[in-house]
Design a protein around this motif. Structure first.
Motif, PDB file in Angstrom:
ATOM      1  N   MET A 154      41.396  39.307  49.208  1.00  0.00           N
ATOM      2  CA  MET A 154      41.366  40.439  50.130  1.00  0.00           C
ATOM      3  C   MET A 154      40.227  40.239  51.120  1.00  0.00           C
ATOM      4  O   MET A 154      39.120  39.898  50.726  1.00  0.00           O
ATOM      5  N   HIS A 155      40.524  40.409  52.411  1.00  0.00           N
ATOM      6  CA  HIS A 155      39.475  40.298  53.431  1.00  0.00           C
ATOM      7  C   HIS A 155      38.934  41.680  53.742  1.00  0.00           C
ATOM      8  O   HIS A 155      39.622  42.491  54.353  1.00  0.00           O
ATOM      9  N   THR A 156      37.723  41.927  53.325  1.00  0.00           N
ATOM     10  CA  THR A 156      37.088  43.213  53.609  1.00  0.00           C
ATOM     11  C   THR A 156      36.300  43.076  54.906  1.00  0.00           C
ATOM     12  O   THR A 156      35.939  41.977  55.313  1.00  0.00           O
ATOM     13  N   GLN A 209      35.346  48.619  49.356  1.00  0.00           N
ATOM     14  CA  GLN A 209      36.687  48.384  49.880  1.00  0.00           C
ATOM     15  C   GLN A 209      37.558  47.626  48.874  1.00  0.00           C
ATOM     16  O   GLN A 209      38.763  47.853  48.798  1.00  0.00           O
ATOM     17  N   ALA A 210      36.913  46.725  48.108  1.00  0.00           N
ATOM     18  CA  ALA A 210      37.670  45.978  47.096  1.00  0.00           C
ATOM     19  C   ALA A 210      38.206  46.928  46.030  1.00  0.00           C
ATOM     20  O   ALA A 210      39.285  46.704  45.472  1.00  0.00           O
ATOM     21  N   GLU A 211      37.490  48.025  45.763  1.00  0.00           N
ATOM     22  CA  GLU A 211      37.988  49.009  44.788  1.00  0.00           C
ATOM     23  C   GLU A 211      39.307  49.616  45.268  1.00  0.00           C
ATOM     24  O   GLU A 211      40.197  49.911  44.467  1.00  0.00           O
ATOM     25  N   ILE A 212      39.415  49.795  46.596  1.00  0.00           N
ATOM     26  CA  ILE A 212      40.669  50.289  47.159  1.00  0.00           C
ATOM     27  C   ILE A 212      41.795  49.312  46.802  1.00  0.00           C
ATOM     28  O   ILE A 212      42.880  49.720  46.362  1.00  0.00           O
ATOM     29  N   VAL A 220      42.000  42.071  42.590  1.00  0.00           N
ATOM     30  CA  VAL A 220      41.705  41.490  43.901  1.00  0.00           C
ATOM     31  C   VAL A 220      40.323  40.848  43.868  1.00  0.00           C
ATOM     32  O   VAL A 220      39.534  41.096  42.959  1.00  0.00           O
ATOM     33  N   TYR A 221      40.066  40.017  44.869  1.00  0.00           N
ATOM     34  CA  TYR A 221      38.707  39.508  45.030  1.00  0.00           C
ATOM     35  C   TYR A 221      38.427  39.302  46.508  1.00  0.00           C
ATOM     36  O   TYR A 221      39.357  39.113  47.300  1.00  0.00           O
ATOM     37  N   THR A 222      37.174  39.393  46.853  1.00  0.00           N
ATOM     38  CA  THR A 222      36.751  39.082  48.213  1.00  0.00           C
ATOM     39  C   THR A 222      35.888  37.834  48.144  1.00  0.00           C
ATOM     40  O   THR A 222      35.295  37.526  47.121  1.00  0.00           O
ATOM     41  N   PHE A 223      35.820  37.097  49.226  1.00  0.00           N
ATOM     42  CA  PHE A 223      34.933  35.940  49.318  1.00  0.00           C
ATOM     43  C   PHE A 223      34.610  35.793  50.791  1.00  0.00           C
ATOM     44  O   PHE A 223      35.418  35.279  51.562  1.00  0.00           O
ATOM     45  N   GLY A 224      33.450  36.287  51.176  1.00  0.00           N
ATOM     46  CA  GLY A 224      33.122  36.272  52.592  1.00  0.00           C
ATOM     47  C   GLY A 224      31.642  36.367  52.834  1.00  0.00           C
ATOM     48  O   GLY A 224      30.852  36.468  51.900  1.00  0.00           O
TER      49      GLY A 224
END
Length: 477
Positions: A154-156, A209-212, A220-224
């Motif tokens: 997921m791109h937050t 936002q990842a909780e959404i 989900v995961y973010t990596f940014g």
RNA sequence: GCCUCAGUAGCUCAGCUGGUUAGAGCGGCGGACUGUUAAUCCGUAGGUCGUAGGUUCGAGCCCUACCUGAGGCGCCA
């Protein structure tokens, strides 16, 4: 695409007798006859053999340290002992000559500080090309692990309108003229005239936002990139770094710990499996560097040995309260060797974490259930009313690599905690909505990518595992 | 932000309690060398001693301020 072959492939396939072309940078030119050529495709050099009488003098003179050349010839079995195959050169083209009177790098050991000042050239060294290949491999393994585990990437947002995340000082983002900004009647900067119609900052975390995402997509995961405007001057902090933040619905703290441990071990196993050449280079570098150091300053184990030890052993798991008790009965505590006191309710200091990780357990340690007053508002309150379901994973030499928690899913408890910690409800109303409408328990963590790259490469300064480090007072390149 | 240490040739460093013309290794440049592995050998050039003030007959060395870097701490990932 050019017809030339990657050196890594040439060395892997060893198809002797074939005509090939390679392109790369000269690492050494010995005896007017042997070129050590590297194109970055792998850790090992290809030896090119030159019959100098067959070449123009200008070509021979152009083969200098870090000059860029193309060579075509026949791959043959090597007569020397240092390599299995070598390239017998038919033609050599100097693609980019190198003026050694002006070029800063030299074919010798140079300090990390000097190479950092020449970051546009440092990737041409053994050490840094290995570090950055491993960095790539680990980034790839991050996606590989989560994909295999059924997570969605997921791109937050990078630019955030929320100033309530509470994870540190933020960089402001604005198109207003800082010298002459519009003012409100009260004389404050009028952000309603700014680009987004409100004050905005660079993100310090994608977690909220990842909780959404988790409460809709499950895993989900973010990596940014992540930005912290803190004036942190240490070998473990960057103002711009990359963070991985998985968030999992229906998970509790135990699930969270299991995920984090499996994740870190997967990353290490991935490079142990596929990047041993680079790990060997870095392992040897550390051994060389530690040769002249006092025994007590040396690493207890070699780099690769350490990595194997970490994947072969369970991480220690203790609660904060147990950690306090262990520390209070420790030798350095009793002898008054700690600079800071050990007291329940106060956060563990670096010296305490080091004792736990490097002396007591000698492996990664997961500390859980911290006092609520030293942790963030969103962490789930435990039944004791004093602690929250938080977890930190501490690594030898680096300290905190992972910080996470089970999230507070009970609306009234969360709202009370926000009030207590002075987080305004209206700014995070959407976050509260996740509890109001179809919420459930969930958990997640943040892992500092550069810190795990540091641990795996054995680089002692975080500025040496990112291509162009941003730190207080420094944004070169 | 705080504490400590450092800054001398392109790089890594030495330079005695302040005393003539500041040294070495590596690298560069010129030459030799057709089985080297950080190749080796011969020759050679290269320095406003971080910056600005000060003390002194005299400062690379002592003092002050600033700049830059490193290590540690705090904040965190």
């Amino acid at each position: 695409m050019a017809k030339h072959t990657d050196i890594a492939r040439v060395l892997a396939e060893q198809k002797t007798g074939e005509k090939i072309e390679v392109k790369g940078w000269v690492r050494a030119f010995r005896a007017n006859r042997f070129i050590a050529l590297n194109d970055g495709s792998g850790a090992n050099n290809l030896q090119v053999v030159v019959d100098f009488e067959q070449f123009d003098e200008s070509v021979i003179k152009g083969i200098s340290f870090h000059s860029c050349i193309a060579v075509s010839g026949t791959l043959v079995e090597s007569q020397g002992s240092g390599q299995a195959v070598e390239l017998q050169a038919d033609t050599i083209e100097i693609l980019g000559g190198n003026d050694l009177e002006k070029y800063p790098l030299q074919p010798k050991r140079q300090t990390m500080e000097f190479l950092r000042e020449n970051a546009h050239f440092r990737m041409r060294t053994n050490t840094f090309s290995s570090v950055f290949r491993l960095r790539h491999a680990l980034a790839f393994a991050v996606h590989s692990f989560f994909n295999e585990e059924g997570f969605y990437y997921m791109h937050t947002p990078i630019i955030t309108g929320s100033d309530a995340e509470g994870a540190g000082e933020m960089f402001q983002v604005t198109t207003l003229d800082v010298k002459d900004s519009p003012k409100t009647d009260e004389g404050q900067v009028d952000y309603s005239q700014d680009f987004f119609g409100k004050a905005t900052n660079l993100t310090v975390s994608g977690q909220l936002q990842a909780e959404i995402g988790a409460l809709a997509m499950g895993k989900v995961y973010t990596f940014g990139p992540t930005f912290r405007a803190e004036n942190s001057n240490t070998s473990r902090h960057l103002a711009e770094f990359w963070m991985i933040e998985p968030e999992v619905a229906f998970a509790d703290l135990k699930d969270n710990m299991d995920l984090a441990e499996a994740f870190v071990k997967y990353l290490i196993n991935y490079v142990l499996d596929k990047y041993m050449d680079d790990l060997n280079i870095l392992d040897a570098r550390i051994q060389q560097e530690e040769k002249n150091m006092k025994a007590e300053l040396r690493r207890p184990m070699g780099l690769i040995e350490t990595l194997r030890f970490v994947v072969d052993n369970e991480f220690a798991r203790i609660t904060y309260t147990e950690a306090i008790n262990l520390l209070r009965s420790s030798k350095p505590y009793k002898k008054g060797r700690f600079e800071y006191d050990v007291e329940w309710g106060v956060d563990l200091q670096a010296e305490h974490e080091r004792w736990l990780v490097e002396k007591k357990f000698q492996k990664p340690v997961i500390v859980t259930d911290y006092p609520k007053d030293i942790k963030a508002f969103y962490m789930r309150m435990n039944d004791d009313g004093k602690t929250v379901a938080a977890m930190d994973i501490l690594f030898p030499g680096i300290g905190e690599v992972v910080g996470g928690s089970q999230r507070e899913e009970r609306l009234n408890v969360l709202m009370d905690r926000m009030t207590e910690m002075d987080v305004h409800h209206d700014e995070l109303d959407w976050y509260l909505d996740l509890r109001r409408f179809g919420g459930n328990k969930h958990a997640g963590f943040g892992l500092g990518f550069e810190r795990i790259v540091q641990f795996i490469t054995g680089m002692t300064n975080i500025r040496d595992v990112i291509a162009f480090p941003r730190t207080p007072g420094s944004a070169e390149f």
